[in-house]
Every structure is written in C-alpha cells, then in structure tokens.
Scaffold this motif. Structure first.
Motif, PDB file in Angstrom:
ATOM      1  N   LEU A 162      41.570   5.193 -30.784  1.00 49.10           N
ATOM      2  CA  LEU A 162      40.372   6.529 -31.207  1.00 49.10           C
ATOM      3  C   LEU A 162      39.929   7.442 -30.320  1.00 49.10           C
ATOM      4  CD1 LEU A 162      37.623   5.461 -31.315  1.00 49.10           C
ATOM      5  CD2 LEU A 162      37.775   4.186 -32.738  1.00 49.10           C
ATOM      6  N   ARG A 163      39.537   8.593 -30.527  1.00 51.92           N
ATOM      7  CA  ARG A 163      39.118   9.430 -29.502  1.00 51.92           C
ATOM      8  C   ARG A 163      37.680   9.492 -30.635  1.00 51.92           C
ATOM      9  NH1 ARG A 163      43.125  12.363 -31.281  1.00 51.92           N
ATOM     10  NH2 ARG A 163      42.484  14.093 -32.193  1.00 51.92           N
ATOM     11  N   ARG A 164      36.635   9.473 -29.936  1.00 58.37           N
ATOM     12  CA  ARG A 164      35.141  10.003 -29.965  1.00 58.37           C
ATOM     13  C   ARG A 164      35.126  11.726 -29.310  1.00 58.37           C
ATOM     14  NH1 ARG A 164      31.090   6.324 -27.407  1.00 58.37           N
ATOM     15  NH2 ARG A 164      32.825   6.027 -25.724  1.00 58.37           N
ATOM     16  N   GLU A 165      34.486  12.271 -30.474  1.00 56.58           N
ATOM     17  CA  GLU A 165      34.931  14.119 -30.084  1.00 56.58           C
ATOM     18  C   GLU A 165      33.163  14.716 -30.443  1.00 56.58           C
ATOM     19  OE1 GLU A 165      37.692  15.902 -32.028  1.00 56.58           O
ATOM     20  OE2 GLU A 165      39.481  14.977 -30.710  1.00 56.58           O
ATOM     21  N   ARG A 166      32.889  15.253 -29.632  1.00 55.42           N
ATOM     22  CA  ARG A 166      31.641  15.817 -29.745  1.00 55.42           C
ATOM     23  C   ARG A 166      31.520  17.075 -30.716  1.00 55.42           C
ATOM     24  NH1 ARG A 166      27.234  13.754 -29.308  1.00 55.42           N
ATOM     25  NH2 ARG A 166      27.081  12.471 -26.781  1.00 55.42           N
ATOM     26  N   ARG A 167      31.002  17.073 -32.451  1.00 58.56           N
ATOM     27  CA  ARG A 167      31.481  17.996 -33.637  1.00 58.56           C
ATOM     28  C   ARG A 167      31.067  19.039 -32.637  1.00 58.56           C
ATOM     29  NH1 ARG A 167      30.055  15.780 -38.819  1.00 58.56           N
ATOM     30  NH2 ARG A 167      30.232  18.073 -39.351  1.00 58.56           N
ATOM     31  N   ARG A 168      31.936  20.078 -33.243  1.00 64.24           N
ATOM     32  CA  ARG A 168      31.217  21.690 -32.642  1.00 64.24           C
ATOM     33  C   ARG A 168      30.281  22.188 -33.627  1.00 64.24           C
ATOM     34  NH1 ARG A 168      37.519  23.120 -31.863  1.00 64.24           N
ATOM     35  NH2 ARG A 168      37.857  22.476 -30.167  1.00 64.24           N
ATOM     36  N   ASP A 169      30.144  22.269 -34.642  1.00 64.59           N
ATOM     37  CA  ASP A 169      29.180  22.186 -36.089  1.00 64.59           C
ATOM     38  C   ASP A 169      28.186  21.997 -35.272  1.00 64.59           C
ATOM     39  OD1 ASP A 169      29.947  20.171 -36.731  1.00 64.59           O
ATOM     40  OD2 ASP A 169      29.879  20.889 -38.555  1.00 64.59           O
ATOM     41  N   ASP A 170      27.948  20.617 -34.588  1.00 63.27           N
ATOM     42  CA  ASP A 170      26.564  19.581 -34.698  1.00 63.27           C
ATOM     43  C   ASP A 170      27.023  18.703 -32.380  1.00 63.27           C
ATOM     44  OD1 ASP A 170      23.805  18.186 -33.997  1.00 63.27           O
ATOM     45  OD2 ASP A 170      24.711  17.295 -36.722  1.00 63.27           O
ATOM     46  N   GLU A 171      26.471  19.533 -32.118  1.00 60.91           N
ATOM     47  CA  GLU A 171      26.889  18.508 -30.661  1.00 60.91           C
ATOM     48  C   GLU A 171      26.388  17.310 -30.865  1.00 60.91           C
ATOM     49  OE1 GLU A 171      28.220  19.410 -28.192  1.00 60.91           O
ATOM     50  OE2 GLU A 171      29.040  21.496 -29.098  1.00 60.91           O
ATOM     51  N   ARG A 172      24.754  17.581 -31.247  1.00 57.61           N
ATOM     52  CA  ARG A 172      24.791  15.750 -32.131  1.00 57.61           C
ATOM     53  C   ARG A 172      25.205  14.475 -32.007  1.00 57.61           C
ATOM     54  NH1 ARG A 172      19.314  17.226 -34.829  1.00 57.61           N
ATOM     55  NH2 ARG A 172      20.833  18.505 -35.825  1.00 57.61           N
TER      56      ARG A 172
END
Length: 159
Positions: A94-104
C-alpha cells in the motif's frame, strides 16, 4: 435441582460465578486464540500477520480510504494502526498519500502488488470457514451475537 447438579448451560447464567467454565469472556478468548492460530499458517504464505490481513481486507473492499475511516472500520486506534500501515507500505502493498483536498487527511491506497495479493488470499476465508465447521446459519448467528455483544460492551448502542 440443587446448585451442584445444575447442567453447565444453566450454571452459565449464574451471576457472580467465578468458575472458569461460566465465563463468557474466557470462551471468547479461547475461540479468538484458536481462530487466530488457525489463520497463522495461511497468512504466513501471504507474508501477512492477522492484523495486517484485516487492513488488507478493508483495502480490497475499498481501495482508497482515509486512515481515520480505516481505523474506524477495524476498531483500532491510530497508534496501533500506524505501525501496521508502515510495515505494509514497506512491503510494497500500500501507499499513504496526503489528500489534495485536505492536507491533514491521509488516504491509503493499494499498490499493484497489494491488489494482486487479493487473488492469492482467496482461499483463506474458505479454509477458515471449513475449520470452524459452522453451518451458514450458525455462522450468521455467531456474527450477529458477537456484533451485539461488541455494541453492548462498548456502549455504542442506541438509547
């Protein structure tokens, strides 16, 4: 009928009993350990621990999910979930990614290897179901009772 001659099914309802066989919690504990032990050789072939397998089950159902929603689905705290996710990410599943619409917020997504692992895991539920030896009706009843028990004990039931 005297208390000492009660059948085991009746003695299980006695409040305040300190007999091991009267403890529902022990029956749950023993069953959980037995089932988890039965999973071990099957999951070893996949390179997963049981908690990692649970994470993968959620991801195979929903490829992209927030860490918060994943924790909620698995009833795990972030402090328990984070090391699992790190190990699965290091393993290339898997990969973890910061969401573009909510950096938190962090989204969890399957990699190609994680998606391919699903095919290899297909026999696991069948093998476990066979080992449990329950009829489909017993399986459904057991899940229903365990979910009710969880809801009652955690206080998440409607008032």
């Amino acid at each position: 009928m005297t208390p000492s001659s009660e059948p085991a099914t009746e003695s299980a309802t006695r409040e305040g009993s300190l007999l091991l066989d009267d403890q529902l919690c022990f029956a749950l504990y023993a069953a959980s350990r037995a089932v988890t032990a039965r999973y071990r050789p099957l999951l070893d072939e996949l390179g997963l621990t049981y908690p990692q397998y649970l994470v993968m089950l959620v991801l195979w159902e929903r490829d992209s999910i927030s860490v918060r929603d994943l924790g909620s689905a698995l009833q795990l705290e972030s402090s328990t979930l984070s090391p699992l996710l790190k190990r699965l990410e290091a393993g290339g599943l898997l990969r973890r990614e910061r969401r573009r619409d909510d950096e938190r917020s962090v989204a969890i997504r399957l990699t190609e290897a994680g998606a391919e692992l699903r095919d290899r895991a297909g026999d696991v539920p069948l093998a476990i179901g066979e080992a449990m030896g329950l009829t489909p009706r017993q399986d459904a009843q057991a899940k229903q009772l365990l979910r009710l028990l969880t809801t009652n004990v955690t206080g998440n039931h409607p008032h």
